[in-house]
Motif scaffolding. Structure first.
Motif, PDB file in Angstrom:
ATOM      1  N   GLY A   1       0.789  -1.218   0.000  1.00  0.00           N
ATOM      2  CA  GLY A   1       0.000   0.000   0.000  1.00  0.00           C
ATOM      3  C   GLY A   1       0.820   1.266   0.000  1.00  0.00           C
ATOM      4  N   GLY A   2       2.134   1.143   0.181  1.00  0.00           N
ATOM      5  CA  GLY A   2       2.999   2.312   0.238  1.00  0.00           C
ATOM      6  C   GLY A   2       3.593   2.666  -1.119  1.00  0.00           C
ATOM      7  N   GLU A   3       4.189   3.859  -1.182  1.00  0.00           N
ATOM      8  CA  GLU A   3       4.849   4.333  -2.395  1.00  0.00           C
ATOM      9  C   GLU A   3       6.302   4.671  -2.085  1.00  0.00           C
ATOM     10  N   ALA A   4       7.155   4.524  -3.080  1.00  0.00           N
ATOM     11  CA  ALA A   4       8.578   4.803  -2.894  1.00  0.00           C
ATOM     12  C   ALA A   4       9.233   5.000  -4.250  1.00  0.00           C
ATOM     13  N   PHE A   5      10.467   5.498  -4.204  1.00  0.00           N
ATOM     14  CA  PHE A   5      11.298   5.574  -5.393  1.00  0.00           C
ATOM     15  C   PHE A   5      12.084   4.269  -5.521  1.00  0.00           C
ATOM     16  N   VAL A   6      12.082   3.701  -6.715  1.00  0.00           N
ATOM     17  CA  VAL A   6      12.821   2.466  -6.952  1.00  0.00           C
ATOM     18  C   VAL A   6      13.588   2.607  -8.265  1.00  0.00           C
ATOM     19  N   GLN A   7      14.593   1.761  -8.398  1.00  0.00           N
ATOM     20  CA  GLN A   7      15.281   1.631  -9.683  1.00  0.00           C
ATOM     21  C   GLN A   7      15.045   0.224 -10.207  1.00  0.00           C
ATOM     22  N   LEU A   8      14.694   0.140 -11.482  1.00  0.00           N
ATOM     23  CA  LEU A   8      14.477  -1.143 -12.143  1.00  0.00           C
ATOM     24  C   LEU A   8      15.655  -1.411 -13.060  1.00  0.00           C
ATOM     25  N   VAL A   9      16.345  -2.515 -12.815  1.00  0.00           N
ATOM     26  CA  VAL A   9      17.471  -2.930 -13.643  1.00  0.00           C
ATOM     27  C   VAL A   9      16.968  -4.045 -14.551  1.00  0.00           C
ATOM     28  N   LEU A  10      16.929  -3.784 -15.840  1.00  0.00           N
ATOM     29  CA  LEU A  10      16.307  -4.683 -16.799  1.00  0.00           C
ATOM     30  C   LEU A  10      17.333  -5.599 -17.448  1.00  0.00           C
ATOM     31  N   HIS A  11      16.863  -6.770 -17.861  1.00  0.00           N
ATOM     32  CA  HIS A  11      17.758  -7.750 -18.471  1.00  0.00           C
ATOM     33  C   HIS A  11      17.943  -7.543 -19.962  1.00  0.00           C
ATOM     34  N   ARG A  12      17.156  -6.672 -20.554  1.00  0.00           N
ATOM     35  CA  ARG A  12      17.367  -6.252 -21.942  1.00  0.00           C
ATOM     36  C   ARG A  12      16.768  -4.861 -22.104  1.00  0.00           C
ATOM     37  N   PRO A  13      17.228  -4.110 -23.090  1.00  0.00           N
ATOM     38  CA  PRO A  13      16.757  -2.721 -23.220  1.00  0.00           C
ATOM     39  C   PRO A  13      15.331  -2.632 -23.743  1.00  0.00           C
ATOM     40  N   ILE A  14      14.670  -1.555 -23.379  1.00  0.00           N
ATOM     41  CA  ILE A  14      13.327  -1.235 -23.879  1.00  0.00           C
ATOM     42  C   ILE A  14      13.281   0.265 -24.158  1.00  0.00           C
ATOM     43  N   GLY A  15      12.290   0.684 -24.923  1.00  0.00           N
ATOM     44  CA  GLY A  15      12.030   2.105 -25.092  1.00  0.00           C
ATOM     45  C   GLY A  15      11.144   2.591 -23.957  1.00  0.00           C
ATOM     46  N   ALA A  16      11.542   3.657 -23.296  1.00  0.00           N
ATOM     47  CA  ALA A  16      10.758   4.195 -22.174  1.00  0.00           C
ATOM     48  C   ALA A  16      11.054   5.683 -22.036  1.00  0.00           C
ATOM     49  N   TRP A  17      10.032   6.428 -21.582  1.00  0.00           N
ATOM     50  CA  TRP A  17      10.155   7.868 -21.394  1.00  0.00           C
ATOM     51  C   TRP A  17       9.497   8.251 -20.074  1.00  0.00           C
ATOM     52  N   ALA A  18       9.871   9.412 -19.558  1.00  0.00           N
ATOM     53  CA  ALA A  18       9.268   9.903 -18.319  1.00  0.00           C
ATOM     54  C   ALA A  18       7.759  10.013 -18.491  1.00  0.00           C
ATOM     55  N   GLY A  19       7.051   9.573 -17.479  1.00  0.00           N
ATOM     56  CA  GLY A  19       5.590   9.599 -17.520  1.00  0.00           C
ATOM     57  C   GLY A  19       4.969   8.300 -17.964  1.00  0.00           C
ATOM     58  N   ASP A  20       5.748   7.376 -18.536  1.00  0.00           N
ATOM     59  CA  ASP A  20       5.194   6.082 -18.930  1.00  0.00           C
ATOM     60  C   ASP A  20       4.755   5.302 -17.700  1.00  0.00           C
ATOM     61  N   ARG A  21       3.612   4.648 -17.800  1.00  0.00           N
ATOM     62  CA  ARG A  21       3.126   3.815 -16.708  1.00  0.00           C
ATOM     63  C   ARG A  21       3.806   2.452 -16.761  1.00  0.00           C
ATOM     64  N   ILE A  22       4.069   1.897 -15.599  1.00  0.00           N
ATOM     65  CA  ILE A  22       4.711   0.588 -15.502  1.00  0.00           C
ATOM     66  C   ILE A  22       3.940  -0.289 -14.529  1.00  0.00           C
ATOM     67  N   VAL A  23       3.998  -1.590 -14.775  1.00  0.00           N
ATOM     68  CA  VAL A  23       3.406  -2.587 -13.873  1.00  0.00           C
ATOM     69  C   VAL A  23       4.456  -3.665 -13.630  1.00  0.00           C
ATOM     70  N   LEU A  24       4.587  -4.076 -12.382  1.00  0.00           N
ATOM     71  CA  LEU A  24       5.478  -5.180 -12.027  1.00  0.00           C
ATOM     72  C   LEU A  24       4.640  -6.396 -11.661  1.00  0.00           C
ATOM     73  N   ARG A  25       5.054  -7.547 -12.169  1.00  0.00           N
ATOM     74  CA  ARG A  25       4.465  -8.818 -11.760  1.00  0.00           C
ATOM     75  C   ARG A  25       5.564  -9.659 -11.143  1.00  0.00           C
ATOM     76  N   ASP A  26       5.170 -10.647 -10.358  1.00  0.00           N
ATOM     77  CA  ASP A  26       6.159 -11.451  -9.631  1.00  0.00           C
ATOM     78  C   ASP A  26       6.986 -12.279 -10.600  1.00  0.00           C
ATOM     79  N   ALA A  27       8.016 -12.963 -10.053  1.00  0.00           N
ATOM     80  CA  ALA A  27       8.980 -13.687 -10.880  1.00  0.00           C
ATOM     81  C   ALA A  27       8.332 -14.772 -11.731  1.00  0.00           C
TER      82      ALA A  27
END
Length: 683
Positions: free
Chosen positions: A333-359
């Motif tokens: 329920g909380g919010e925080a700043f995180v860094q996502l380290v990806l295993h391959r590059p993607i196109g992304a820009w500020a303001g893009d929405r992201i969703v994380l799912r489990d492993a």
């Protein structure tokens, strides 16, 4: 407006879309055979065709029909990323089901704030059951953006309730505020690719930003490893399922491309205007952990990351809370700043929405928004970096830049910032217009404090340093120069490159040169050739130095481009070599001579002429040693020594095997023959 359906499998999403639009979005034979949606389907609704008033300018409504099966959640996310309005379906006979809950979670995590709820298959249950379903739905959506959404009872197969729902969606589309389009580069997340006879390769997706016209060029991002992005030209456009000369943000767009084969672009890639092209394997984001998660999210957690139509695995690094304080874990329920380290590059820009799912990609964990798509690998949890992330949460790019300038100790790379924000064209200059107003040219004696330093590049502002940071670095640079004078009283001062290494080694060189120029223009330092010193400090020549200078200067002037070695000057003057070396060193410190390599000296006119030749060689920005050698008439070894000297003093910059001209450098442009030039120009 783009409407995205959501709900459990077999709850009537495709049937309801067909009843609303007349289009069956199940187009694949496998979908027909099994009776479920497997791929994304699309349909469109016109206000006038539905009995609405087309004169009001109500836009065509696009529907994205997503699969409801749990194994196709990634496909659902590809369609849901660009939607404006959610249409959540719950079947009256089944009620709330597992994928109903997950789709609602995904919509919430994607930040979709507008929605409508449809209670489908109402012809199959009695009034009491329908009333009970209303209560279940209200309990489900409580605490989510759909908490106040209206519920429409429909039976798509018979048409009951379809018209009121259609009219409601048309009214919602009319009330939807227009998207910001001006100043942003076009970008689209590709969710389908196919070929058509006479058209060629066609890519479809939802336009996330900007505008596109037939004839424009786009890049395919990210490119293949080790390769440059593929470039293609727009041959044809369909926006909201109608041929159009232009397309813009918020529309479903099909782009016919010239110069691109079908197998050269795939689902999950982006098409973007060249000016905002970027891709990343590391991004900083503001993230919210789903309240129903049982455990906190900690650094190192493996996740599936969904951005646009892309899905990539990666890991999480928890940075800090929204207040700018480091934390070890993100609580449910909380919010925080995180860094996502990806295993391959993607196109992304500020303001893009992201969703994380489990492993295992079985449930949604968290959702948020990209803050910095080119996140740093070092110093990412420092108070300074967290303060920068707080600044990046502001509503608009100009506000973010203003906050960033107030925090960034080394200034802001404006080109990188504008690209990450998706800002293109003339809007890049407008982005810093307000802050640039305070960056006036400093005159002699003018204070450097309280002024922002802006460095202009070839195509607009390139770097900026905040007002407070400008004052701090100006003081620090002067203080370090004063200490250098105390440590080396016999020297006039360091050269500009050495001064930077001593005072601000991490500062970008364009910013450093701009800061020096402002200090010199304010009369706070004196630049003599490539050497800098405080106004009160100078190397004085003794009577002996003056006498020796009169003997060696004619020989240096006559030597031209070749220069003269100190030992030869001493021999020809008939003076002790040690005395001549000392005098030459003092003359070089005063900017009256130039030492290209140890003990090899040139007169200022020769260096100025060689600098003009170097500039003439840089037709494409690079000075090639062979070209410089031929134009100057020097031997290969001496030509390279001169070019390396120009690298050292800042006229050129070594990049790989070439010497690149600094287009904004005014070193050695004076025509007074003393090598000094204007103090403000030599920075």
């Amino acid at each position: 407006m783009i409407v995205g359906t959501a709900g459990h499998i077999d709850h009537g999403k495709t049937t309801l879309v067909k009843a609303l639009t007349g289009v069956d979005t199940d187009r694949l034979p496998e979908e027909k055979r099994r009776g479920i949606s497997i791929a994304l389907g699309y349909a469109y609704l016109d206000a006038d065709a539905a009995g609405g008033e087309s004169a009001t300018g109500t836009p065509r409504i696009g529907f994205v029909d997503v699969p409801g099966h749990e194994r196709l959640i990634h496909t659902m996310l590809s369609g849901a990323t660009g939607i404006d309005h959610a249409l959540l379906l719950v079947a009256a006979d089944d009620g709330v089901m597992p994928q109903t809950c997950e789709h609602l979670a995904l919509l919430s995590l994607l930040g979709i704030e507008h929605g409508t709820i449809a209670l489908t298959k109402c012809d199959r249950v009695d009034d009491a059951t329908r009333a009970r379903r209303h209560g279940e739905i209200r309990a489900l959506v409580a605490g989510t953006p759909l908490a106040g959404a209206p519920i429409f009872e429909v039976a798509a197969t018979t048409g009951v309730g379809v018209r009121p729902l259609r009219e409601h969606l048309i009214a919602e589309a009319a009330a939807l505020p227009p998207r910001v389009r001006g100043g942003l580069g076009f970008r689209l997340a590709v969710d389908r690719v196919f070929s058509l006879p006479g058209v060629g390769t066609v890519c479809t997706g939802t336009a996330h930003a900007g505008e596109l016209a037939v004839g424009d060029e786009l890049l395919v991002l990210p490119p293949a490893p080790g390769q440059a992005p593929l470039r293609a030209r727009v041959r044809s456009l369909h926006a909201q399922n109608a041929a159009a000369p232009r397309a813009s943000a918020g529309q479903r767009v099909a782009i016919g491309l010239v110069g691109l084969e079908k197998d050269q672009v795939g689902h999950g890639q982006c098409l973007a205007a060249p000016e905002i092209a970027q891709w990343t394997e590391r991004l900083d984001a503001r993230l919210r952990l789903w309240p129903e998660e049982a455990r906190a999210l900690r650094s190192g957690t493996p996740v599936h990351v969904h951005v646009g139509a892309a899905q990539v695995t990666g890991s999480v690094a928890v940075l800090g809370g929204l207040g700018g304080k480091p934390i070890e874990a993100l609580q449910p329920g909380g919010e925080a700043f995180v860094q996502l380290v990806l295993h391959r590059p993607i196109g992304a820009w500020a303001g893009d929405r992201i969703v994380l799912r489990d492993a295992s990609a079985t449930r949604a964990l968290a959702g948020g928004v990209v803050l910095d798509p080119q996140a740093p690998a070092r110093y990412r949890r420092t108070p300074q970096r967290l303060a920068e992330l707080v600044a990046l949460t502001a509503d608009t790019p100009p506000q973010r830049l203003e906050g960033l300038l107030a925090q960034a100790p080394m200034g802001v790379d404006l080109v990188r910032f504008a690209t990450g924000q998706g800002v293109a064209g003339a809007a890049r200059a407008a982005l810093v217009a307000a802050i640039g107003a305070g960056a006036r040219e400093a005159g002699p004696g003018a204070p450097v404090a309280a002024e922002i330093t802006v460095v202009q590049g070839a195509e607009g502002p390139a770097w900026a340093l905040g007002a407070a940071q400008t004052a701090q670095w100006a003081y620090a640079a002067q203080e370090r120069l004063q200490r250098y004078h105390q440590e080396q009283p016999e020297e006039l001062g360091p050269d500009l490159a050495r001064w930077r290494r001593l005072a601000a080694p991490r500062m970008a060189e364009p910013l450093w040169r701009a800061l020096v120029q402002r200090l010199a223009g304010a009369g706070r330092v004196v630049v003599s050739g490539a050497t800098v010193h405080l106004p009160a400090h100078g190397v004085q020549l003794s009577a002996l130095d003056e006498r020796l200078a009169q003997k060696v200067l004619p020989r240096l002037l006559a030597a031209g481009f070749e220069g003269v070695w100190a030992r030869d000057l001493a021999k020809e003057a008939g003076e002790p070599e040690a005395l001549v070396r000392t005098t030459l060193a003092r003359l070089a410190q005063r900017g009256e001579l130039f030492q290209v390599v140890k003990d090899l000296y040139h007169a200022p006119p020769a260096i100025q002429a060689l600098a003009r030749i170097a500039r003439a060689c840089a037709a494409d920005g690079d000075v090639k040693a062979a070209d410089f050698r031929d134009r100057s008439g020097l031997g290969r070894k001496r030509a390279i020594q001169v070019l390396e000297f120009f690298d050292k003093v800042g006229l050129l910059r070594r990049v790989g095997d070439v010497h690149r001209l600094r287009a904004d450098c005014q070193l050695f442009v004076g025509d007074d023959g003393d090598g000094d030039g204007d103090a403000a120009d030599t920075a």
